[in-house]
Design a protein around this motif. Structure first.
Motif, PDB file in Angstrom:
ATOM      1  N   LEU A 126       0.755  -1.152   0.015  1.00 40.74           N
ATOM      2  CA  LEU A 126      -0.041  -0.248  -0.052  1.00 40.74           C
ATOM      3  C   LEU A 126       0.795   1.346  -0.086  1.00 40.74           C
ATOM      4  O   LEU A 126       0.505   2.256  -0.692  1.00 40.74           O
ATOM      5  CB  LEU A 126      -1.032   0.043   1.092  1.00 40.74           C
ATOM      6  CG  LEU A 126      -1.977   1.124   1.327  1.00 40.74           C
ATOM      7  CD1 LEU A 126      -2.922   1.364   0.146  1.00 40.74           C
ATOM      8  CD2 LEU A 126      -2.601   1.102   2.585  1.00 40.74           C
ATOM      9  N   THR A 127       2.031   1.228   0.835  1.00 47.90           N
ATOM     10  CA  THR A 127       2.760   2.383   0.903  1.00 47.90           C
ATOM     11  C   THR A 127       3.489   2.802  -0.466  1.00 47.90           C
ATOM     12  O   THR A 127       3.377   3.835  -1.207  1.00 47.90           O
ATOM     13  CB  THR A 127       3.820   2.172   1.948  1.00 47.90           C
ATOM     14  OG1 THR A 127       3.289   2.026   3.065  1.00 47.90           O
ATOM     15  CG2 THR A 127       4.943   3.308   1.895  1.00 47.90           C
ATOM     16  N   GLN A 128       4.061   1.707  -1.155  1.00 49.76           N
ATOM     17  CA  GLN A 128       4.473   1.848  -2.515  1.00 49.76           C
ATOM     18  C   GLN A 128       3.496   2.416  -3.551  1.00 49.76           C
ATOM     19  O   GLN A 128       3.879   3.294  -4.266  1.00 49.76           O
ATOM     20  CB  GLN A 128       5.086   0.688  -2.900  1.00 49.76           C
ATOM     21  CG  GLN A 128       5.941   0.757  -4.360  1.00 49.76           C
ATOM     22  CD  GLN A 128       6.954   1.660  -4.352  1.00 49.76           C
ATOM     23  OE1 GLN A 128       7.796   1.705  -3.290  1.00 49.76           O
ATOM     24  NE2 GLN A 128       7.158   2.798  -5.212  1.00 49.76           N
ATOM     25  N   LYS A 129       2.026   1.964  -3.478  1.00 50.02           N
ATOM     26  CA  LYS A 129       1.175   2.363  -4.087  1.00 50.02           C
ATOM     27  C   LYS A 129       0.921   3.833  -4.176  1.00 50.02           C
ATOM     28  O   LYS A 129       0.651   4.794  -4.939  1.00 50.02           O
ATOM     29  CB  LYS A 129      -0.046   1.634  -4.224  1.00 50.02           C
ATOM     30  CG  LYS A 129      -1.189   1.881  -5.075  1.00 50.02           C
ATOM     31  CD  LYS A 129      -2.499   1.084  -4.985  1.00 50.02           C
ATOM     32  CE  LYS A 129      -3.353   1.489  -6.023  1.00 50.02           C
ATOM     33  NZ  LYS A 129      -4.041   3.009  -5.957  1.00 50.02           N
ATOM     34  N   GLN A 130       0.969   4.386  -2.616  1.00 51.69           N
ATOM     35  CA  GLN A 130       0.745   5.854  -2.193  1.00 51.69           C
ATOM     36  C   GLN A 130       1.721   6.470  -3.169  1.00 51.69           C
ATOM     37  O   GLN A 130       1.479   7.674  -3.643  1.00 51.69           O
ATOM     38  CB  GLN A 130       0.507   5.901  -1.055  1.00 51.69           C
ATOM     39  CG  GLN A 130      -0.606   5.443  -0.383  1.00 51.69           C
ATOM     40  CD  GLN A 130      -0.559   5.622   1.199  1.00 51.69           C
ATOM     41  OE1 GLN A 130       0.130   4.703   1.914  1.00 51.69           O
ATOM     42  NE2 GLN A 130      -1.570   6.635   1.581  1.00 51.69           N
ATOM     43  N   ASP A 189       1.332   6.934  -6.788  1.00 54.64           N
ATOM     44  CA  ASP A 189       0.194   7.945  -7.024  1.00 54.64           C
ATOM     45  C   ASP A 189       0.687   9.330  -6.930  1.00 54.64           C
ATOM     46  O   ASP A 189       0.292  10.017  -7.881  1.00 54.64           O
ATOM     47  CB  ASP A 189      -1.032   7.617  -6.149  1.00 54.64           C
ATOM     48  CG  ASP A 189      -1.604   6.405  -6.543  1.00 54.64           C
ATOM     49  OD1 ASP A 189      -1.475   5.775  -7.691  1.00 54.64           O
ATOM     50  OD2 ASP A 189      -2.513   5.639  -5.521  1.00 54.64           O
ATOM     51  N   ILE A 190       1.647   9.702  -5.726  1.00 57.27           N
ATOM     52  CA  ILE A 190       1.948  11.140  -5.703  1.00 57.27           C
ATOM     53  C   ILE A 190       2.916  11.208  -6.627  1.00 57.27           C
ATOM     54  O   ILE A 190       2.934  12.580  -7.266  1.00 57.27           O
ATOM     55  CB  ILE A 190       2.749  10.941  -4.296  1.00 57.27           C
ATOM     56  CG1 ILE A 190       1.721  10.779  -3.038  1.00 57.27           C
ATOM     57  CG2 ILE A 190       3.287  12.348  -4.221  1.00 57.27           C
ATOM     58  CD1 ILE A 190       2.210  10.726  -1.781  1.00 57.27           C
ATOM     59  N   GLU A 216       0.292  14.881   1.775  1.00 55.70           N
ATOM     60  CA  GLU A 216       1.159  14.125   0.612  1.00 55.70           C
ATOM     61  C   GLU A 216       2.516  14.570   0.581  1.00 55.70           C
ATOM     62  O   GLU A 216       3.422  13.447   0.558  1.00 55.70           O
ATOM     63  CB  GLU A 216       0.363  14.689  -0.943  1.00 55.70           C
ATOM     64  CG  GLU A 216      -0.890  13.929  -0.965  1.00 55.70           C
ATOM     65  CD  GLU A 216      -1.623  14.400  -2.471  1.00 55.70           C
ATOM     66  OE1 GLU A 216      -2.238  13.444  -2.837  1.00 55.70           O
ATOM     67  OE2 GLU A 216      -1.222  15.400  -2.829  1.00 55.70           O
ATOM     68  N   PHE A 262       4.014  13.044   3.842  1.00 56.93           N
ATOM     69  CA  PHE A 262       4.040  11.386   3.422  1.00 56.93           C
ATOM     70  C   PHE A 262       5.395  10.909   2.781  1.00 56.93           C
ATOM     71  O   PHE A 262       5.999  10.071   2.868  1.00 56.93           O
ATOM     72  CB  PHE A 262       2.626  10.971   2.794  1.00 56.93           C
ATOM     73  CG  PHE A 262       2.781   9.214   2.369  1.00 56.93           C
ATOM     74  CD1 PHE A 262       2.762   8.435   3.416  1.00 56.93           C
ATOM     75  CD2 PHE A 262       3.107   8.984   1.182  1.00 56.93           C
ATOM     76  CE1 PHE A 262       2.713   7.089   2.981  1.00 56.93           C
ATOM     77  CE2 PHE A 262       3.107   7.774   0.736  1.00 56.93           C
ATOM     78  CZ  PHE A 262       2.863   6.762   1.842  1.00 56.93           C
TER      79      PHE A 262
END
Length: 300
Positions: free
Chosen positions: A265-269, A272-273, A289, A292
């Protein structure tokens, strides 16, 4: 996140244009502070301050003999500026022309063009002062990113002359209109004021034109710069050494796991950023963002 964290993140994610701007601004502000402190302490800094009259260690001199004992000046001069308005105009132009150039080319090509055009313009600057009769017996010095910025502008205009740009208070114009205006201004002023500087601008424009023509014929001059940069990057890159680990053989029967582990999930966020940055720029991120992304970068 404070302003220093924002600047750090902008430097890491902004690309080569932002990094060139950071380097130019840093080499303008930090020496000014150092020179001021040294002068207050009674230390003579004339040999280091490129803004003062006379020779120094960093500016590019038109005297060919000076290049022999300070060869670094052939490139370093393109990161130094004489005053606030000098660097302000050049950095605005670098931001404008750099973004246009990256519409068609890569980050490495832009950096290579900046370096090579600066060196080419510097050599023609020295040659002009030693060959043209009008400069006979005169010595000058050169600083500023103008020649490299001019090369980036002309290169973009040569590759896509009809690309439209919207300018404040003027409207939409073609990029070749902007390029020709700057070339004409330099041609007119070359014999009026700062002839060495305008001669360097024209040399940068010539290199930008030649770079694109050679690139269209299959020769990318920036590959040499990229190869040198990659060599030193790999040479000085810190490699984390992993400690010795004793391996134990596992005799237990294998355990069946789930069919497929979902993407972290962290890598996906982070992905996306980064996609948002590439589309809308770093400033489009929310504070959450930015926080993060900064924390994720520090935990790598």
């Amino acid at each position: 996140m404070n302003i220093f964290d924002d600047l750090k993140m902008e430097y890491r994610t902004g690309g080569v244009v932002q990094r060139l701007i950071f380097w130019n601004i840093g080499l303008f502000i930090l020496p000014l502070i150092a020179f001021s402190i040294l002068r207050l302490s009674g230390v003579n800094v004339l040999g280091f301050d490129w803004r003062a009259d006379g020779n120094d260690f960093f500016s590019l001199s038109s005297n060919l003999a000076d290049l022999l004992w300070k060869p670094w000046s052939l490139l370093l001069y393109a990161f130094l500026h004489a005053d606030f308005f000098h660097i302000l105009f050049n950095m605005l132009m670098l931001f404008f022309t750099g973004r246009l150039f990256l519409t068609f080319f890569t980050q490495k090509q832009l950096f290579g063009l900046y370096v090579l055009s600066a060196m080419f313009a510097g050599l023609l600057f020295i040659a002009g002062y030693n060959i043209l009769p009008v400069f006979n017996g005169t010595v000058s010095k050169l600083v500023g990113a103008s020649a490299a910025v001019m090369a980036i502008l002309i290169a973009t205009a040569t590759y896509a002359p009809y690309y439209q740009v919207r300018l404040l208070l003027i409207g939409t114009v073609k990029i070749w209109h902007i390029a020709i205006i700057f070339v004409v201004i330099d041609l007119i002023n070359a014999s009026v004021e700062n002839p060495g500087g305008h001669m360097a601008h024209l040399a940068g424009a010539l290199f930008g034109f030649l770079y694109i023509r050679l690139l269209q014929n299959g020769t990318d001059l920036s590959k040499g710069v990229s190869a040198v940069l990659d060599f030193f990057t790999n040479l000085f890159r810190s490699r984390k050494s992993s400690p010795f680990k004793k391996i134990h053989r596992n005799t237990a029967p294998p355990v069946r796991t789930a069919a497929k582990k979902p993407k972290d999930l962290t890598q996906k966020q982070i992905d996306d950023i980064l996609d948002k940055i590439s589309k809308s720029g770093y400033d489009s991120l929310t504070k959450e963002e930015k926080d993060f992304l900064f924390k994720a970068g520090n935990t790598e």
